[in-house]
Motif scaffolding. Structure first.
Motif, mmCIF file in Angstrom:
data_model
loop_
_atom_site.group_PDB
_atom_site.id
_atom_site.type_symbol
_atom_site.label_atom_id
_atom_site.label_comp_id
_atom_site.label_asym_id
_atom_site.label_seq_id
_atom_site.Cartn_x
_atom_site.Cartn_y
_atom_site.Cartn_z
ATOM 1 N N ALA A 85 -14.535 -19.628 33.784
ATOM 2 C CA ALA A 85 -13.679 -19.653 32.599
ATOM 3 C C ALA A 85 -14.550 -19.729 31.344
ATOM 4 O O ALA A 85 -15.639 -20.293 31.376
ATOM 5 C CB ALA A 85 -12.747 -20.861 32.654
ATOM 6 N N TRP A 86 -14.048 -19.134 30.270
ATOM 7 C CA TRP A 86 -14.735 -19.184 28.984
ATOM 8 C C TRP A 86 -13.782 -19.708 27.932
ATOM 9 O O TRP A 86 -12.578 -19.409 27.968
ATOM 10 C CB TRP A 86 -15.180 -17.775 28.539
ATOM 11 C CG TRP A 86 -16.294 -17.196 29.311
ATOM 12 C CD1 TRP A 86 -17.624 -17.259 29.000
ATOM 13 C CD2 TRP A 86 -16.212 -16.441 30.520
ATOM 14 N NE1 TRP A 86 -18.370 -16.596 29.948
ATOM 15 C CE2 TRP A 86 -17.516 -16.085 30.904
ATOM 16 C CE3 TRP A 86 -15.157 -16.042 31.333
ATOM 17 C CZ2 TRP A 86 -17.793 -15.347 32.028
ATOM 18 C CZ3 TRP A 86 -15.432 -15.314 32.479
ATOM 19 C CH2 TRP A 86 -16.735 -14.971 32.809
ATOM 20 N N LYS A 87 -14.282 -20.449 26.988
ATOM 21 C CA LYS A 87 -13.489 -20.807 25.818
ATOM 22 C C LYS A 87 -13.284 -19.510 25.038
ATOM 23 O O LYS A 87 -14.163 -18.647 25.008
ATOM 24 C CB LYS A 87 -14.218 -21.846 24.976
ATOM 25 C CG LYS A 87 -14.328 -23.182 25.691
ATOM 26 C CD LYS A 87 -15.050 -24.195 24.839
ATOM 27 C CE LYS A 87 -15.130 -25.511 25.614
ATOM 28 N NZ LYS A 87 -15.888 -26.525 24.910
ATOM 29 N N ALA A 88 -12.130 -19.382 24.397
ATOM 30 C CA ALA A 88 -11.804 -18.141 23.691
ATOM 31 C C ALA A 88 -12.877 -17.764 22.672
ATOM 32 O O ALA A 88 -13.258 -16.599 22.561
ATOM 33 C CB ALA A 88 -10.439 -18.260 23.021
ATOM 34 N N LYS A 89 -13.397 -18.751 21.944
ATOM 35 C CA LYS A 89 -14.419 -18.453 20.927
ATOM 36 C C LYS A 89 -15.709 -17.935 21.558
ATOM 37 O O LYS A 89 -16.398 -17.115 20.979
ATOM 38 C CB LYS A 89 -14.684 -19.675 20.055
ATOM 39 C CG LYS A 89 -15.303 -20.852 20.782
ATOM 40 C CD LYS A 89 -15.502 -22.039 19.825
ATOM 41 C CE LYS A 89 -16.057 -23.217 20.554
ATOM 42 N NZ LYS A 89 -17.482 -23.267 20.675
ATOM 43 N N VAL A 92 -15.702 -14.025 22.707
ATOM 44 C CA VAL A 92 -15.869 -12.979 21.691
ATOM 45 C C VAL A 92 -17.187 -12.225 21.915
ATOM 46 O O VAL A 92 -17.240 -10.999 21.792
ATOM 47 C CB VAL A 92 -15.797 -13.582 20.265
ATOM 48 C CG1 VAL A 92 -16.134 -12.542 19.209
ATOM 49 C CG2 VAL A 92 -14.410 -14.158 20.022
ATOM 50 N N ALA A 93 -18.248 -12.916 22.269
ATOM 51 C CA ALA A 93 -19.536 -12.255 22.518
ATOM 52 C C ALA A 93 -19.432 -11.269 23.682
ATOM 53 O O ALA A 93 -20.047 -10.193 23.642
ATOM 54 C CB ALA A 93 -20.618 -13.299 22.804
ATOM 55 N N ILE A 94 -18.642 -11.597 24.677
ATOM 56 C CA ILE A 94 -18.454 -10.697 25.816
ATOM 57 C C ILE A 94 -17.657 -9.471 25.374
ATOM 58 O O ILE A 94 -17.955 -8.336 25.773
ATOM 59 C CB ILE A 94 -17.766 -11.440 26.974
ATOM 60 C CG1 ILE A 94 -18.692 -12.548 27.481
ATOM 61 C CG2 ILE A 94 -17.390 -10.487 28.098
ATOM 62 C CD1 ILE A 94 -18.052 -13.522 28.434
ATOM 63 N N GLN A 95 -16.652 -9.680 24.527
ATOM 64 C CA GLN A 95 -15.874 -8.557 24.014
ATOM 65 C C GLN A 95 -16.768 -7.597 23.223
ATOM 66 O O GLN A 95 -16.657 -6.372 23.355
ATOM 67 C CB GLN A 95 -14.748 -9.069 23.120
ATOM 68 C CG GLN A 95 -13.692 -9.869 23.853
ATOM 69 C CD GLN A 95 -12.717 -10.512 22.888
ATOM 70 O OE1 GLN A 95 -12.298 -9.904 21.906
ATOM 71 N NE2 GLN A 95 -12.341 -11.747 23.152
ATOM 72 N N LYS A 97 -19.986 -7.154 23.595
ATOM 73 C CA LYS A 97 -20.856 -6.474 24.548
ATOM 74 C C LYS A 97 -20.096 -5.336 25.229
ATOM 75 O O LYS A 97 -20.617 -4.232 25.390
ATOM 76 C CB LYS A 97 -21.366 -7.476 25.595
ATOM 77 C CG LYS A 97 -22.491 -6.953 26.458
ATOM 78 C CD LYS A 97 -22.980 -8.004 27.442
ATOM 79 C CE LYS A 97 -23.811 -9.039 26.736
ATOM 80 N NZ LYS A 97 -24.503 -9.947 27.677
ATOM 81 N N ALA A 98 -18.859 -5.590 25.614
ATOM 82 C CA ALA A 98 -18.027 -4.573 26.257
ATOM 83 C C ALA A 98 -17.741 -3.411 25.301
ATOM 84 O O ALA A 98 -17.727 -2.248 25.714
ATOM 85 C CB ALA A 98 -16.723 -5.192 26.747
ATOM 86 N N ALA A 99 -17.534 -3.722 24.029
ATOM 87 C CA ALA A 99 -17.268 -2.676 23.039
ATOM 88 C C ALA A 99 -18.452 -1.713 22.943
ATOM 89 O O ALA A 99 -18.265 -0.502 22.800
ATOM 90 C CB ALA A 99 -16.958 -3.294 21.674
ATOM 91 N N LYS A 100 -19.660 -2.237 23.037
ATOM 92 C CA LYS A 100 -20.858 -1.390 22.991
ATOM 93 C C LYS A 100 -20.968 -0.519 24.233
ATOM 94 O O LYS A 100 -21.553 0.555 24.193
ATOM 95 C CB LYS A 100 -22.112 -2.256 22.854
ATOM 96 C CG LYS A 100 -22.259 -2.906 21.503
ATOM 97 C CD LYS A 100 -23.507 -3.761 21.446
ATOM 98 C CE LYS A 100 -23.598 -4.509 20.130
ATOM 99 N NZ LYS A 100 -24.747 -5.432 20.085
ATOM 100 N N LEU A 101 -20.416 -0.984 25.343
ATOM 101 C CA LEU A 101 -20.487 -0.240 26.605
ATOM 102 C C LEU A 101 -19.331 0.745 26.786
ATOM 103 O O LEU A 101 -19.407 1.639 27.617
ATOM 104 C CB LEU A 101 -20.498 -1.229 27.781
ATOM 105 C CG LEU A 101 -21.692 -2.129 27.896
ATOM 106 C CD1 LEU A 101 -21.476 -3.186 28.978
ATOM 107 C CD2 LEU A 101 -22.955 -1.321 28.180
ATOM 108 N N ALA A 102 -18.264 0.545 26.010
ATOM 109 C CA ALA A 102 -17.081 1.410 26.146
ATOM 110 C C ALA A 102 -17.472 2.863 26.021
ATOM 111 O O ALA A 102 -18.195 3.255 25.112
ATOM 112 C CB ALA A 102 -16.030 1.026 25.108
#
Length: 110
Positions: A85-89, A92-95, A97-102
């Motif tokens: 589990a991750w805290k929502a804040k 954001v770093a994972i999001q 990272k995913a945006a760069k990989l999209a």
């Protein structure tokens, strides 16, 4: 330290043990987590598909899985699942990272 949520379902043997000697099981879970350098954040007995929900911190996923395996080996639970589990804040770093990989992944058939 990473946060983990563990869902468990008591086995028939586990239920028999609870009826034979009713007790708060928080202490044994807390002690087991401490052995791997972790910390118990919350322990809940629940209704529904799972009988227990444990929220904990552990140094890494291997420690959290090892704790679950040790509990499962006791025969007290019939099903156990541990998720990260991750805290929502922090997510954001994972999001980002995913945006760069999209778009970089090529799906089957393309």
């Amino acid at each position: 330290m990473p946060i983990f949520i563990t869902y468990a379902t008591y086995s028939q043997n586990g239920v028999r043990g609870m009826l034979k000697k009713p007790a708060d099981r928080t202490g044994p879970v807390k002690a087991l987590l401490k052995k791997v350098g972790g910390k118990l954040l919350a322990f809940y007995v629940t209704t529904g598909e799972n009988d227990v929900v444990v929220i904990s911190e552990a140094p890494d996923g291997t420690d959290a899985v090892a704790v679950g395996m040790a509990v499962a080996a006791s025969g007290a639970v019939s099903k156990i699942e541990t998720v990260r589990a991750w805290k929502a804040k922090d997510f954001v770093a994972i999001q980002k990272k995913a945006a760069k990989l999209a778009g970089a992944y090529s799906p089957p058939g393309k």
